[in-house]
Motif scaffolding. Sequence first.
Motif, PDB file in Angstrom:
ATOM      1  N   LEU A   1       0.617  12.476   8.502  1.00  0.00           N
ATOM      2  CA  LEU A   1      -0.729  11.993   7.986  1.00  0.00           C
ATOM      3  C   LEU A   1      -0.973  11.565   6.516  1.00  0.00           C
ATOM      4  O   LEU A   1      -1.748  10.646   6.337  1.00  0.00           O
ATOM      5  N   MET A   2      -0.298  12.500   5.712  1.00  0.00           N
ATOM      6  CA  MET A   2      -0.370  12.042   4.291  1.00  0.00           C
ATOM      7  C   MET A   2       0.151  10.723   3.933  1.00  0.00           C
ATOM      8  O   MET A   2      -0.329   9.898   3.161  1.00  0.00           O
ATOM      9  N   GLY A   3       1.036  10.382   4.671  1.00  0.00           N
ATOM     10  CA  GLY A   3       1.672   9.048   4.417  1.00  0.00           C
ATOM     11  C   GLY A   3       0.738   7.954   4.714  1.00  0.00           C
ATOM     12  O   GLY A   3       0.813   6.889   4.177  1.00  0.00           O
ATOM     13  N   VAL A   4       0.365   8.253   6.186  1.00  0.00           N
ATOM     14  CA  VAL A   4      -0.954   7.104   6.518  1.00  0.00           C
ATOM     15  C   VAL A   4      -2.117   7.159   5.669  1.00  0.00           C
ATOM     16  O   VAL A   4      -2.415   5.811   5.163  1.00  0.00           O
ATOM     17  N   LEU A   5      -2.531   8.012   5.140  1.00  0.00           N
ATOM     18  CA  LEU A   5      -3.746   8.018   4.157  1.00  0.00           C
ATOM     19  C   LEU A   5      -3.405   7.185   3.059  1.00  0.00           C
ATOM     20  O   LEU A   5      -3.951   6.684   2.379  1.00  0.00           O
ATOM     21  N   ARG A   6      -2.438   7.735   2.306  1.00  0.00           N
ATOM     22  CA  ARG A   6      -1.613   7.061   1.130  1.00  0.00           C
ATOM     23  C   ARG A   6      -1.544   5.570   1.349  1.00  0.00           C
ATOM     24  O   ARG A   6      -1.765   4.791   0.250  1.00  0.00           O
ATOM     25  N   SER A   7      -0.871   5.265   2.400  1.00  0.00           N
ATOM     26  CA  SER A   7      -0.706   3.758   2.778  1.00  0.00           C
ATOM     27  C   SER A   7      -2.083   3.126   2.908  1.00  0.00           C
ATOM     28  O   SER A   7      -2.102   1.887   2.524  1.00  0.00           O
ATOM     29  N   LEU A   8      -3.064   3.585   3.123  1.00  0.00           N
ATOM     30  CA  LEU A   8      -4.247   3.250   3.258  1.00  0.00           C
ATOM     31  C   LEU A   8      -5.057   3.090   2.093  1.00  0.00           C
ATOM     32  O   LEU A   8      -6.112   2.263   1.789  1.00  0.00           O
ATOM     33  N   ALA A   9      -4.702   3.840   1.154  1.00  0.00           N
ATOM     34  CA  ALA A   9      -5.544   4.092  -0.042  1.00  0.00           C
ATOM     35  C   ALA A   9      -5.401   3.071  -1.331  1.00  0.00           C
ATOM     36  O   ALA A   9      -3.910   2.725  -1.477  1.00  0.00           O
ATOM     37  N   ASP A  10      -6.125   2.648  -1.986  1.00  0.00           N
ATOM     38  CA  ASP A  10      -5.949   1.964  -3.121  1.00  0.00           C
ATOM     39  C   ASP A  10      -5.518   2.690  -4.324  1.00  0.00           C
ATOM     40  O   ASP A  10      -4.914   2.310  -5.282  1.00  0.00           O
TER      41      ASP A  10
END
Length: 280
Positions: free
Chosen positions: A78-87
């Motif tokens: 989940l952390m990876g998913v959110l970081r991949s979406l974040a600018d």
Amino acid sequence: MKHFTPFETLFDVTQGAAVSFPPPLDSLVGSFTLPASNHSPALIANFVTTLDGVVSLNAPGHMGGGDISGFNAQDRLLMGVLRSLADAVILGAGTLRAENLTGLAAEESCPEYADSFAQLRERLQKPRYPLNVFITAHGDIDPTAPVLHEGKIPVLFLTTQEGEQRLRKHSFPHTVSIAALKERGPLDPHEMISAVRLHQPGTLFLIEGGAHLLNDFLVARCLDELFLTLAPQIAGREDGDGRPGLVSGHHFAPDAPLWGTLVSLKRSESHLFLRYAFSR
């Protein structure tokens, strides 16, 4: 590669734009939408807590969220998913001092799916790495932290004039920028967001810690959503041990309680992954 199981969705009323994940993330994450925010950028936070509300054990070598989640694979995913979406990914300097950070990028939290995260960012037309933002009023940081010297992930320090003077005494590569927002004193979350936007325009900023920084954004009423992993652990507290809860530094209740709305609930074995929306 470590075996990851798909999240089990128990409840979902999210209303934002759906994210199209590349395989195998599509089958692991399931349905997922971006925050339905009236503001740009949308501001989200991601934390993990024990059943009794501890977010850090506050002990040498055990300061991070891994000890709280039990180094749970799904929490890392989940952390990876959110970081991949974040600018941009925003963190307090206390966490930078406490942990030997190599970078706040998706592949750092979940290297098993580095290629898929890179494909996702390319689909979304985002830079290879999100801007890593560290908040420090006094410039009190560990200047040897790997994230500051690897030269691949862009870093921005938001600080005061006092902190800027201290930070500029260190030698950093060209990927590290420093911005002073005021002469001295606490930094305002709205000014932080504006400063980040100048260095990295985008639609989604992610806060990862710590408890005092989250408190500041909640007090300023500028958080759109909170992603909260509930780990099936009771950590315990003793008087004076300094173990922080999710928010530290301000009383909301009973005078002005801050209520969130549950918009999603996912499960992986005994870990629960909650998502709350807040009004800005």
